[in-house]
Design an enzyme around this catalytic site. Structure first.
Site, PDB file in Angstrom:
ATOM      1  N   ASN A   7      34.207  19.508  24.687  1.00  0.00           N
ATOM      2  CA  ASN A   7      32.979  19.940  24.006  1.00  0.00           C
ATOM      3  C   ASN A   7      33.418  20.584  22.692  1.00  0.00           C
ATOM      4  O   ASN A   7      33.878  21.722  22.666  1.00  0.00           O
ATOM      5  CB  ASN A   7      32.249  20.936  24.906  1.00  0.00           C
ATOM      6  CG  ASN A   7      30.921  21.394  24.314  1.00  0.00           C
ATOM      7  OD1 ASN A   7      30.589  21.029  23.180  1.00  0.00           O
ATOM      8  ND2 ASN A   7      30.183  22.173  25.061  1.00  0.00           N
ATOM      9  N   LYS A  14      35.954  23.439  23.702  1.00  0.00           N
ATOM     10  CA  LYS A  14      36.010  23.809  25.118  1.00  0.00           C
ATOM     11  C   LYS A  14      36.502  22.595  25.887  1.00  0.00           C
ATOM     12  O   LYS A  14      36.135  21.467  25.541  1.00  0.00           O
ATOM     13  CB  LYS A  14      34.607  24.176  25.625  1.00  0.00           C
ATOM     14  CG  LYS A  14      34.060  25.446  25.022  1.00  0.00           C
ATOM     15  CD  LYS A  14      32.724  25.775  25.674  1.00  0.00           C
ATOM     16  CE  LYS A  14      31.968  26.750  24.820  1.00  0.00           C
ATOM     17  NZ  LYS A  14      30.535  26.528  24.768  1.00  0.00           N
ATOM     18  N   HIS A 208      15.717  26.034  31.860  1.00  0.00           N
ATOM     19  CA  HIS A 208      17.083  26.352  31.423  1.00  0.00           C
ATOM     20  C   HIS A 208      16.975  27.508  30.439  1.00  0.00           C
ATOM     21  O   HIS A 208      16.549  27.324  29.291  1.00  0.00           O
ATOM     22  CB  HIS A 208      17.750  25.131  30.770  1.00  0.00           C
ATOM     23  CG  HIS A 208      19.122  25.437  30.249  1.00  0.00           C
ATOM     24  ND1 HIS A 208      20.268  24.877  30.773  1.00  0.00           N
ATOM     25  CD2 HIS A 208      19.536  26.266  29.269  1.00  0.00           C
ATOM     26  CE1 HIS A 208      21.316  25.355  30.133  1.00  0.00           C
ATOM     27  NE2 HIS A 208      20.897  26.206  29.212  1.00  0.00           N
ATOM     28  N   LEU A 209      17.294  28.714  30.911  1.00  0.00           N
ATOM     29  CA  LEU A 209      17.111  29.912  30.089  1.00  0.00           C
ATOM     30  C   LEU A 209      18.463  30.543  29.790  1.00  0.00           C
ATOM     31  O   LEU A 209      19.082  31.156  30.659  1.00  0.00           O
ATOM     32  CB  LEU A 209      16.215  30.924  30.826  1.00  0.00           C
ATOM     33  CG  LEU A 209      14.910  30.384  31.432  1.00  0.00           C
ATOM     34  CD1 LEU A 209      14.186  31.475  32.204  1.00  0.00           C
ATOM     35  CD2 LEU A 209      14.009  29.813  30.343  1.00  0.00           C
ATOM     36  N   GLY A 210      18.940  30.321  28.585  1.00  0.00           N
ATOM     37  CA  GLY A 210      20.189  30.944  28.146  1.00  0.00           C
ATOM     38  C   GLY A 210      19.951  31.442  26.735  1.00  0.00           C
ATOM     39  O   GLY A 210      18.798  31.679  26.352  1.00  0.00           O
ATOM     40  N   ARG A 241      16.476  32.062  18.136  1.00  0.00           N
ATOM     41  CA  ARG A 241      15.607  30.994  17.617  1.00  0.00           C
ATOM     42  C   ARG A 241      14.154  31.279  17.946  1.00  0.00           C
ATOM     43  O   ARG A 241      13.847  31.776  19.032  1.00  0.00           O
ATOM     44  CB  ARG A 241      16.008  29.642  18.230  1.00  0.00           C
ATOM     45  CG  ARG A 241      17.288  29.097  17.665  1.00  0.00           C
ATOM     46  CD  ARG A 241      17.707  27.834  18.402  1.00  0.00           C
ATOM     47  NE  ARG A 241      18.993  28.014  19.044  1.00  0.00           N
ATOM     48  CZ  ARG A 241      19.507  27.213  19.972  1.00  0.00           C
ATOM     49  NH1 ARG A 241      18.834  26.159  20.378  1.00  0.00           N
ATOM     50  NH2 ARG A 241      20.682  27.459  20.491  1.00  0.00           N
ATOM     51  N   ASP A 283      20.750  39.722  23.000  1.00  0.00           N
ATOM     52  CA  ASP A 283      21.234  39.560  24.369  1.00  0.00           C
ATOM     53  C   ASP A 283      20.203  40.088  25.377  1.00  0.00           C
ATOM     54  O   ASP A 283      19.720  41.216  25.258  1.00  0.00           O
ATOM     55  CB  ASP A 283      22.555  40.337  24.503  1.00  0.00           C
ATOM     56  CG  ASP A 283      23.287  39.989  25.771  1.00  0.00           C
ATOM     57  OD1 ASP A 283      24.361  39.382  25.672  1.00  0.00           O
ATOM     58  OD2 ASP A 283      22.776  40.322  26.862  1.00  0.00           O
ATOM     59  N   ARG A 285      20.531  41.064  28.390  1.00  0.00           N
ATOM     60  CA  ARG A 285      20.935  42.261  29.159  1.00  0.00           C
ATOM     61  C   ARG A 285      20.591  43.534  28.388  1.00  0.00           C
ATOM     62  O   ARG A 285      20.045  44.487  28.953  1.00  0.00           O
ATOM     63  CB  ARG A 285      22.433  42.231  29.465  1.00  0.00           C
ATOM     64  CG  ARG A 285      22.765  41.320  30.624  1.00  0.00           C
ATOM     65  CD  ARG A 285      24.217  41.000  30.659  1.00  0.00           C
ATOM     66  NE  ARG A 285      24.590  40.198  29.501  1.00  0.00           N
ATOM     67  CZ  ARG A 285      25.669  39.432  29.434  1.00  0.00           C
ATOM     68  NH1 ARG A 285      26.490  39.389  30.445  1.00  0.00           N
ATOM     69  NH2 ARG A 285      25.933  38.717  28.363  1.00  0.00           N
ATOM     70  N   GLY A 331      22.276  31.276  31.684  1.00  0.00           N
ATOM     71  CA  GLY A 331      22.681  32.677  31.836  1.00  0.00           C
ATOM     72  C   GLY A 331      21.550  33.593  32.261  1.00  0.00           C
ATOM     73  O   GLY A 331      21.716  34.443  33.145  1.00  0.00           O
ATOM     74  N   GLU A 334      19.780  32.151  35.743  1.00  0.00           N
ATOM     75  CA  GLU A 334      20.585  32.344  36.954  1.00  0.00           C
ATOM     76  C   GLU A 334      20.737  33.818  37.317  1.00  0.00           C
ATOM     77  O   GLU A 334      20.979  34.152  38.471  1.00  0.00           O
ATOM     78  CB  GLU A 334      21.991  31.740  36.754  1.00  0.00           C
ATOM     79  CG  GLU A 334      21.981  30.227  36.709  1.00  0.00           C
ATOM     80  CD  GLU A 334      23.291  29.641  36.210  1.00  0.00           C
ATOM     81  OE1 GLU A 334      24.351  30.247  36.440  1.00  0.00           O
ATOM     82  OE2 GLU A 334      23.244  28.575  35.568  1.00  0.00           O
TER      83      GLU A 334
HETATM   84  P1  AMP Z   1      23.992  31.250  28.248  1.00  0.00           P
HETATM   85  O1  AMP Z   1      23.632  30.851  26.844  1.00  0.00           O
HETATM   86  O2  AMP Z   1      23.491  30.291  29.285  1.00  0.00           O
HETATM   87  O3  AMP Z   1      25.444  31.585  28.413  1.00  0.00           O
HETATM   88  O4  AMP Z   1      23.199  32.632  28.534  1.00  0.00           O
HETATM   89  C1  AMP Z   1      23.408  33.780  27.783  1.00  0.00           C
HETATM   90  C2  AMP Z   1      22.284  34.757  28.076  1.00  0.00           C
HETATM   91  O5  AMP Z   1      22.294  35.098  29.478  1.00  0.00           O
HETATM   92  C3  AMP Z   1      22.396  36.074  27.297  1.00  0.00           C
HETATM   93  O6  AMP Z   1      21.138  36.430  26.749  1.00  0.00           O
HETATM   94  C4  AMP Z   1      22.769  37.063  28.387  1.00  0.00           C
HETATM   95  O7  AMP Z   1      22.276  38.343  28.105  1.00  0.00           O
HETATM   96  C5  AMP Z   1      22.038  36.487  29.591  1.00  0.00           C
HETATM   97  N1  AMP Z   1      22.542  37.066  30.839  1.00  0.00           N
HETATM   98  C6  AMP Z   1      23.763  36.925  31.399  1.00  0.00           C
HETATM   99  N2  AMP Z   1      23.847  37.694  32.519  1.00  0.00           N
HETATM  100  C7  AMP Z   1      22.658  38.351  32.650  1.00  0.00           C
HETATM  101  C8  AMP Z   1      22.123  39.283  33.580  1.00  0.00           C
HETATM  102  N3  AMP Z   1      22.832  39.716  34.625  1.00  0.00           N
HETATM  103  N4  AMP Z   1      20.864  39.713  33.384  1.00  0.00           N
HETATM  104  C9  AMP Z   1      20.130  39.293  32.334  1.00  0.00           C
HETATM  105  N5  AMP Z   1      20.568  38.410  31.427  1.00  0.00           N
HETATM  106  C10 AMP Z   1      21.817  37.945  31.582  1.00  0.00           C
END
Ligand code: AMP
Length: 400
Positions: A7, A14, A208-210, A241, A283, A285, A331, A334
């Site tokens: 990737n 990666k 899909h929430l990241g 975004r 972020d 968190r 992220g 999950e």
């Molecule tokens: P990804 O792009 O799929 O790696 O997701 C990143 C996102 O997942 C970031 O906004 C992180 O803050 C969030 N994330 C990871 N662990 C947690 C958690 N335990 N609680 C809330 N959000 C999280």
């Protein structure tokens, strides 16, 4: 069977070496800050718990790939004796346009077609192409397979993928919705169908929430709609975004502030979303911690995010004429019980009942989160995009 998954991004590469049949991961790693001072190389060998992290100047992607090959074949900690043991290479490619509705074995024609789609993903496709060419240079004779972020969504019907702008923009410029996160939506929907006992008919919504986020409606195994568009800026509110926004509002801001196209691109892709509203971080968190401490903007950002997720879920259930399963991945999907819970609020009228206790417990793997009385199953399913790339690569070189 050993497939090397690559990737390649603008300053990172990666990689994973995977057996797609047994799903065993032999090695996993990252080359970071390529071409930037302070490049970093990482390797992890899960079978022996071996981890390597070192600063090493990598001026180009060729330097990075040479490091990867040297590490994989290292006498002391390597996982193969020589590159001869690597059967094929699978590459993530961001945009396949309308040319690719599935993964393909790469030849000259495919390379040209990927290049022709550079204009649709100017930040990603050229880097992906460079990764492919570098592998061809350093490991000549190996089959290379392209796996596209957009391909899974090529099954969308025209009423879902067309924008209501002059038809000539579609005909001449190929402007339409393509959708992204295809490998993740494919992996999670395939796993969901397995959990359901592989029924012929199924209606699944994948969230899909990241940092990047998208929702897909998958009917009978096929994507029929998704929230990202021509670009990955559309749809849900993301880390930085903006997602859905009135295009007229963007013109208004641009004119009032006298901004360039580049300024606007930065504003909607890098300064919006969670960061735009909360202002302190992108972020999730940090957002949750601030909300718990009474931060009003954090509360607003979370309400905005989850309102939009909920609206998409209801809209996609309508598009499919119902929904059997809702899956959370990425992220945030999950890990965040708060975001899952707030996203499903008020959806009881659709037979969606979250088991708050199951939702609040942290468990690895695929986890059921719905009450037994819920008409719609709710699951957390950790995504595995690399496995999709490895499996597709394997199937293609097997002629399947
Ligand atoms: P990804 O792009 O799929 O790696 O997701 C990143 C996102 O997942 C970031 O906004 C992180 O803050 C969030 N994330 C990871 N662990 C947690 C958690 N335990 N609680 C809330 N959000 C999280």
């Amino acid at each position: 069977m050993k497939v090397l998954v690559i990737n390649c991004g603008s300053s990172s590469l990666k990689y994973q070496l995977i057996n797609p049949e047994t799903e065993e991961v032999f090695a996993i790693g990252l080359c970071d800050r390529i071409g930037i001072h302070g490049s970093k190389f990482e390797l992890e060998v899960p079978a022996s718990n071996f981890e390597l992290e070192k600063e090493k100047d990598m001026g180009t992607h060729k330097d990075a790939l040479e490091m990867v090959i040297a590490a994989l074949t290292d006498e002391e900690f390597g996982v193969v004796k020589s590159v001869a043991e690597i059967d094929a290479i699978g590459h993530r490619v961001a945009h396949g346009g309308e040319n690719f509705s599935r993964s393909v074995l790469i030849d000259r024609e495919v390379l040209e077609a990927i290049g022709a789609n550079n204009c649709l993903a100017p930040l990603h496709n050229p880097e992906n192409l460079m990764g492919i060419l570098t592998c061809m240079l350093l490991m000549p004779g190996k089959p290379n397979v392209a796996v596209f972020d957009t391909a899974f969504h090529q099954t969308m019907p025209a009423e879902a993928f067309m924008y209501a702008i002059p038809y000539s923009e579609y005909k001449e410029l190929k402007v339409r919705k393509y959708g992204f996160h295809g490998m993740s939506h494919k992996y999670v929907s395939t796993t969901a169908r397995e959990i359901m006992g592989k029924p012929e008919m199924s209606k699944i919504i994948i969230c899909h929430l990241g940092n990047g986020a998208s929702i897909a409606a998958v009917k009978d195994g096929k994507s029929i709609d998704t929230s990202m568009g021509l670009t990955p800026t559309d749809g849900l509110m993301m880390g930085t975004r903006c997602g859905d926004v009135d295009p007229g509002a963007l013109f208004y801001i641009k004119n009032k502030r006298g901004l360039s196209d580049k300024d606007m691109d930065t504003k909607i892709n890098k300064k919006s979303g969670i960061l735009g509203i909360f202002e302190k971080s992108s972020d999730c968190r940090d957002l949750e911690i601030a909300r718990a401490g009474g931060d009003v903007r954090a509360e607003l950002a979370i309400n905005m995010m989850t309102y939009r997720i909920r609206s998409y879920i209801a809209s996609y259930a309508a598009a499919m004429g119902g929904v059997d399963m809702i899956c959370f991945t990425g992220g945030i999907g999950e890990n965040s019980s708060l975001i899952r819970s707030k996203s499903l609020e008020k959806l009881k009228f659709m037979g969606i009942e979250l088991d708050e206790e199951a939702n609040s417990v942290r468990k690895k793997g695929n986890v059921k989160l719905s009450k037994n009385s819920s008409k719609v199953a709710i699951y957390k399913i950790p995504t595995n995009e690399e496995l999709v790339i490895a499996r597709d690569t394997f199937n293609i070189i097997q002629g399947k």
